[in-house]
Design a protein around this motif. Structure first.
Motif, short mmCIF file in Angstrom:
data_model
loop_
_atom_site.label_atom_id
_atom_site.label_comp_id
_atom_site.label_asym_id
_atom_site.label_seq_id
_atom_site.Cartn_x
_atom_site.Cartn_y
_atom_site.Cartn_z
N THR A 142 -5.95 2.42 -3.19
CA THR A 142 -5.70 1.03 -2.83
C THR A 142 -6.64 0.05 -3.53
N ILE A 178 -3.13 -5.26 -3.61
CA ILE A 178 -3.84 -4.69 -2.47
C ILE A 178 -5.24 -5.26 -2.38
N SER A 211 0.84 -1.20 0.00
CA SER A 211 0.00 0.00 0.00
C SER A 211 0.87 1.24 0.00
#
Length: 103
Positions: A41, A47, A4
């Motif tokens: 994200t 992710i 992230s």
């Protein structure tokens, strides 16, 4: 979280600074920044995989934040559980296309 940070560092840093600077009003003051983190994200497959595999831990963390708006540090154990889960996610076979990287 490293992933992230790699792809959404700017957004995560801005959101984290906002939360730290607004301990009692961060929920309202930082909403737009939270949405930018979420958008960033949600576009990266690695992710997405972590959020899918660790969704239960993430939901508990978000619930803790809602219930402890005046003391977000109360949720540190929830963050730790989410990070622990994220480290165990099998990312083999997940595309890591850097074209999704936020600029």
């Amino acid at each position: 979280m490293e992933i992230s940070a790699r792809y959404c560092q700017k957004e995560l840093e801005a959101y984290g600074s906002c939360v730290a600077s607004n301990p009692s009003t961060w929920q309202q003051m930082c909403h737009d920044l939270k949405m930018k983190v979420s958008k960033c994200t949600s576009t990266h497959p690695v992710i997405q995989k972590i959020r899918q595999d660790c969704s239960q831990e993430f939901v508990k963390f978000e619930q803790c934040l809602r219930e402890n708006q005046d003391s977000p540090t109360t949720c540190t154990p929830h963050v730790s559980r989410f990070l622990g889960c994220a480290e165990t996610v099998d990312l083999s076979g997940v595309a890591t296309n850097p074209a999704h990287q936020s600029s």
